[in-house]
Design a protein around this motif. Sequence first.
Motif, PDB file in Angstrom:
ATOM      1  N   GLU A 183     145.139   5.378  60.858  1.00  0.00           N
ATOM      2  CA  GLU A 183     143.813   5.124  60.271  1.00  0.00           C
ATOM      3  C   GLU A 183     143.097   3.993  61.002  1.00  0.00           C
ATOM      4  O   GLU A 183     141.877   4.039  61.191  1.00  0.00           O
ATOM      5  N   HIS A 184     143.869   2.978  61.392  1.00  0.00           N
ATOM      6  CA  HIS A 184     143.257   1.836  62.081  1.00  0.00           C
ATOM      7  C   HIS A 184     142.729   2.237  63.453  1.00  0.00           C
ATOM      8  O   HIS A 184     141.573   1.945  63.800  1.00  0.00           O
ATOM      9  N   GLU A 240     142.157   5.247  64.686  1.00  0.00           N
ATOM     10  CA  GLU A 240     141.167   6.322  64.649  1.00  0.00           C
ATOM     11  C   GLU A 240     139.742   5.784  64.529  1.00  0.00           C
ATOM     12  O   GLU A 240     138.779   6.505  64.794  1.00  0.00           O
ATOM     13  N   LYS A 241     139.626   4.512  64.173  1.00  0.00           N
ATOM     14  CA  LYS A 241     138.298   3.888  64.108  1.00  0.00           C
ATOM     15  C   LYS A 241     137.617   3.902  65.478  1.00  0.00           C
ATOM     16  O   LYS A 241     136.394   3.774  65.559  1.00  0.00           O
ATOM     17  N   MET A 252     137.079   6.307  67.148  1.00  0.00           N
ATOM     18  CA  MET A 252     136.243   7.512  67.208  1.00  0.00           C
ATOM     19  C   MET A 252     135.088   7.462  66.208  1.00  0.00           C
ATOM     20  O   MET A 252     134.292   8.395  66.128  1.00  0.00           O
ATOM     21  N   ASP A 253     135.015   6.373  65.466  1.00  0.00           N
ATOM     22  CA  ASP A 253     133.977   6.219  64.442  1.00  0.00           C
ATOM     23  C   ASP A 253     132.677   5.736  65.087  1.00  0.00           C
ATOM     24  O   ASP A 253     132.666   4.770  65.851  1.00  0.00           O
ATOM     25  N   ALA A 254     131.587   6.384  64.747  1.00  0.00           N
ATOM     26  CA  ALA A 254     130.287   5.996  65.313  1.00  0.00           C
ATOM     27  C   ALA A 254     129.917   4.574  64.947  1.00  0.00           C
ATOM     28  O   ALA A 254     129.170   3.904  65.664  1.00  0.00           O
ATOM     29  N   ALA A 255     130.439   4.095  63.809  1.00  0.00           N
ATOM     30  CA  ALA A 255     130.088   2.748  63.349  1.00  0.00           C
ATOM     31  C   ALA A 255     130.863   1.647  64.084  1.00  0.00           C
ATOM     32  O   ALA A 255     130.502   0.470  64.005  1.00  0.00           O
ATOM     33  N   THR A 256     131.930   2.009  64.780  1.00  0.00           N
ATOM     34  CA  THR A 256     132.730   1.021  65.513  1.00  0.00           C
ATOM     35  C   THR A 256     132.001   0.606  66.786  1.00  0.00           C
ATOM     36  O   THR A 256     131.623   1.451  67.593  1.00  0.00           O
ATOM     37  N   LYS A 261     137.621   2.245  72.037  1.00  0.00           N
ATOM     38  CA  LYS A 261     136.419   3.087  72.087  1.00  0.00           C
ATOM     39  C   LYS A 261     135.724   2.959  73.437  1.00  0.00           C
ATOM     40  O   LYS A 261     135.153   3.936  73.957  1.00  0.00           O
ATOM     41  N   ALA A 315     143.614   7.301  68.976  1.00  0.00           N
ATOM     42  CA  ALA A 315     142.206   7.271  69.361  1.00  0.00           C
ATOM     43  C   ALA A 315     141.842   8.456  70.251  1.00  0.00           C
ATOM     44  O   ALA A 315     140.698   8.566  70.710  1.00  0.00           O
TER      45      ALA A 315
END
Length: 359
Positions: free
Chosen positions: A151-152, A154-155, A157-161, A238, A267
């Motif tokens: 979960e940590h 995978e952030k 791939m988060d647009a907000a990261t 990222k 990731a």
Amino acid sequence: MTRLSERYSILFVEEPKDPDEAHPQGHVKQVKINDHLTVFTPYIPWHNWPTMCSQYVPLLKKHVDAIEASAFWFYSPYYVHLLKSFNPGKVIYDCMDEHSAFKNASPNLPAYERQLLGRAEVVFTGGRSLYEAKRDLHNNVHCFPSSVDSEHFEKAMDAATEVPEDLQEVKRPVVGYYGVIDERIDMDLLAKTAQLLPDVSLIMIGPFAKIDKKEAAKADNIHYLGKKDYALLPGYLKGMDVAMMPFALNESTRYISPTKTLEYMAALKPIVSTPVRDVVREYKGTVAIEDNATSFAEAIRAYLQETEEQKQSRKKLQAEKIKANSWNKTVEEMERLAFKDQGKGNSQSSPSKRSVPMD
């Protein structure tokens, strides 16, 4: 430890740091992670290990109410001397590295480990090679290759990261590594790879340890960004186009099972590594494994030129590997072996019967 703290009160004591103006001798930095997990960092001037351990005794006596009902979970044999002063209810040895193979390791370390193995009821190893090295030294050894807090990571791939500013300033494409920078890094390979890929930026994130910065590979396209907080690593991932593990093949890497392999994979980053034994055995097919600078650079170039079909195929394999290696599953099994099987009287879960003098 964070997951175990959902069911147990945990005091995590880190290795000592040298006192400084902000942290005088005897100061203990306390960080409360949650209601049941606290991290202590003592500031103690360096002595030999038996003397260092004796300075931990009053700290533990002050903050642990019921030593005899507590479990001592050791990550390093250096702290075995604590068992001269305490008789905890359970001793667990979680062997994550072959510490005796590291640069500047104490010549007494093998003896310390024998003492710890003589007191431990259960031994965990952080990889297959370590398991094979320890399985005949104790009658209750279990292998737990690296797991991942998916979960940590995978952030990434988060647009907000957000990609940290110092990495944003680096010319793309970016190939990156994070972790301790020490004798385990193949500086010659890193320098040659940089030379073969002059249009690619090679990023090294992490603190230097046991080697001088003067020994580091140097090139206009190699960038050392220093130590970063764990919370920021998804942002750095990222910003990487390819993740790398440029490990040297020497005694210090003979038994490693790099946790970062699965972190990179969570990731869904393409990964290039040298042929560290456990990486080959655990991740062949999901990691490009190369044994020289030329093929290492070629693998990076190939990943940078992936087709969409190749990318999706790789990501599918990586996602399957991640699903099978979650920390939740690992902790559940460790907890069962360490605590829930006690007292059943079978040979698989009985403590070691060896008696080793605590010199």
